[in-house]
Design an enzyme around this catalytic site. Structure first.
Site, short mmCIF file in Angstrom:
data_model
loop_
_atom_site.label_atom_id
_atom_site.label_comp_id
_atom_site.label_asym_id
_atom_site.label_seq_id
_atom_site.Cartn_x
_atom_site.Cartn_y
_atom_site.Cartn_z
N ARG A 260 -29.50 101.06 -25.20
CA ARG A 260 -28.91 101.44 -25.85
C ARG A 260 -27.77 102.38 -26.05
O ARG A 260 -26.32 102.07 -25.64
CB ARG A 260 -29.25 100.66 -27.28
N ILE A 261 -28.84 103.18 -25.79
CA ILE A 261 -27.67 104.41 -25.72
C ILE A 261 -26.92 105.08 -24.11
O ILE A 261 -25.80 105.67 -24.46
CB ILE A 261 -28.30 105.68 -26.29
N SER B 197 -29.82 113.62 -33.48
CA SER B 197 -29.68 112.29 -33.29
C SER B 197 -29.17 111.47 -34.09
O SER B 197 -28.12 112.34 -34.70
CB SER B 197 -31.36 111.74 -34.05
N CYS B 198 -28.80 110.05 -34.29
CA CYS B 198 -28.06 109.73 -34.90
C CYS B 198 -27.76 110.01 -36.41
O CYS B 198 -26.30 110.33 -37.10
CB CYS B 198 -26.71 108.41 -34.74
N THR B 199 -28.99 110.06 -36.96
CA THR B 199 -28.68 110.67 -38.36
C THR B 199 -28.63 111.85 -38.61
O THR B 199 -27.95 112.53 -39.88
CB THR B 199 -30.11 110.44 -39.03
N HIS C 75 -31.50 101.79 -41.93
CA HIS C 75 -30.78 102.10 -40.38
C HIS C 75 -31.57 101.01 -40.01
O HIS C 75 -32.63 100.05 -40.03
CB HIS C 75 -32.15 103.51 -39.66
N ARG D 220 -44.17 99.10 -38.37
CA ARG D 220 -43.92 98.43 -37.23
C ARG D 220 -44.01 96.92 -36.04
O ARG D 220 -43.35 97.11 -35.54
CB ARG D 220 -43.65 99.96 -36.71
N THR E 45 -40.22 109.69 -40.43
CA THR E 45 -38.36 110.08 -39.88
C THR E 45 -38.84 111.93 -40.25
O THR E 45 -39.15 112.21 -40.93
CB THR E 45 -36.94 110.11 -40.90
N ARG F 190 -35.95 101.09 -42.43
CA ARG F 190 -35.36 99.97 -41.84
C ARG F 190 -35.25 98.41 -42.29
O ARG F 190 -35.18 98.26 -43.07
CB ARG F 190 -36.16 99.34 -39.99
N ASN G 27 -24.96 104.00 -35.98
CA ASN G 27 -25.49 104.47 -35.25
C ASN G 27 -25.58 104.68 -33.50
O ASN G 27 -26.48 105.44 -33.12
CB ASN G 27 -27.41 104.04 -35.65
#
Length: 345
Positions: free
Chosen positions: A14-15, A156-158, A184, A203, A216, A239, A321
């Site tokens: 994705r990134i 990180s994105c956050t 998220h 998860r 996190t 999530r 994100n």
């Protein structure tokens, strides 16, 4: 005239794909050029997922897989399918953008350097502050780069979403304590249906059927960038069953008296001024989908600002994100590259 710096992407998920697309849509494309991608998946799948993206839409150019290369608008990117850094020829690369997320400790990251690449930019925090030479948030501390670094993290994105806001608020109103809850979107370490995907039992549950609390390291990431807040920040992450765009619910106790109006005015002014490239502000009736493909690190939703008394304030912050973070990585790479030795044509 200078040659573009030569970049490689390791891990084309994705990134990795967002980074390439952000670069091709950016004015810094004259300075940075992706010339290699290492991804274990087959080339046809790589080309297909570049061409068609369920989140960000069709790629706005021509994408082809030809003779073992990925062609983007007829520009060739060589592709390898190695599973270890040592298997790839990195010698002509100025920077690897490490987007696999599989390497975090200095001993692991150094394998790329030992294999011939002079520098590595991580799409995730290092396992600890000592595992990288610098952790950079665009808009906060990119000017600390001097070109001598070899291992740099873009956090990180956050962290990119919240650190500019915490930095501003601490300077202007003083932060006594901060509690952050990240909502998220799902990630690829979660299964679509219950399955044995993770040691964290939560998860193992279906990503699209539940709201799922996860661990996190956001509080540690904030303290790494804003050490003056050490011991005063706590965070949790949840999530939620959406595919992209996340949010942070932020509660602060402040040293100086505040009101919802004064806090919103402060954030709106910053979004029009010094933080314009990184932070946006809106009071419209938004839903998360409104910020899909938004390049900002954070979008403050002023309609959701609340205060209790004069020293307790609650903020709501949106962020893409994927796309926002890919753009911050690109800016870190570009800024860093101006300190490297030049390559004349």
């Amino acid at each position: 005239m200078l040659k573009p710096k030569r970049l490689a992407i390791n891990g084309y998920g994705r990134i990795g794909r967002c980074f390439l697309r952000a670069l091709l849509e950016s004015p810094v494309a004259h300075n940075l050029q992706v010339v290699a991608i290492n991804e274990p998946a087959n080339l046809e799948s790589m080309a297909y997922l570049t061409r068609y993206d369920s989140t960000h839409g069709r790629f706005p150019g021509l994408v082809e897989a030809v003779d073992g290369q990925l062609l983007i608008d007829n520009r060739a990117i060589r592709v390898s399918h190695a599973r270890t850094p040592e298997e790839v020829r990195w010698g002509d690369i100025d920077l690897i953008v490490e987007c696999s997320g599989a390497y975090g400790r200095r001993s692991e990251l150094s394998r790329f350097l030992d294999a011939g690449c002079p520098r590595l930019l991580l799409s995730h925090p290092g396992a600890s502050a000592d595992d990288v030479d610098a952790t950079i948030i665009a808009g906060i501390n990119q000017d600390s780069l001097n070109g001598n670094e070899r291992l740099v993290s873009a956090a990180s994105c956050t962290t990119n979403a919240i650190v500019p806001l915490l930095d501003l608020l601490d300077r202007e109103v003083g932060i006594e304590q901060a509690l952050l809850s990240t909502l998220h979107s799902v990630m690829n370490d979660q299964p679509l249906i219950d399955g044995y995907h993770h040691d964290d039992l939560r998860r193992t549950r279906s990503a699209m059927q539940s709201i799922i609390p996860v661990s996190t390291g956001l509080a540690r990431g904030v303290e790494r960038l804003l050490p003056q807040l050490a011991g005063r920040v706590q965070a949790k992450a949840i999530r939620v069953p959406t595919t992209n765009v996340s949010a942070i619910d932020l509660t602060l106790s402040t040293q100086r008296p505040v009101s919802a109006h004064s806090i919103n005015a402060l954030l709106a002014n910053a979004a029009r001024g010094p933080l314009k490239q990184f932070v946006a502000y809106s009071e419209a009736a938004h839903a998360s989908i409104d910020f899909n493909h938004d390049p900002h690190s954070a979008i403050v939703d002023g309609s959701q600002t609340r205060t209790a008394g004069t020293h307790l304030v609650n903020l709501f912050v949106w962020f893409d994100n994927e796309w926002g973070f890919a753009n911050r990585m690109l800016e870190v790479a570009d800024h860093w590259s101006h300190h490297w030795p030049t390559n004349p044509t």
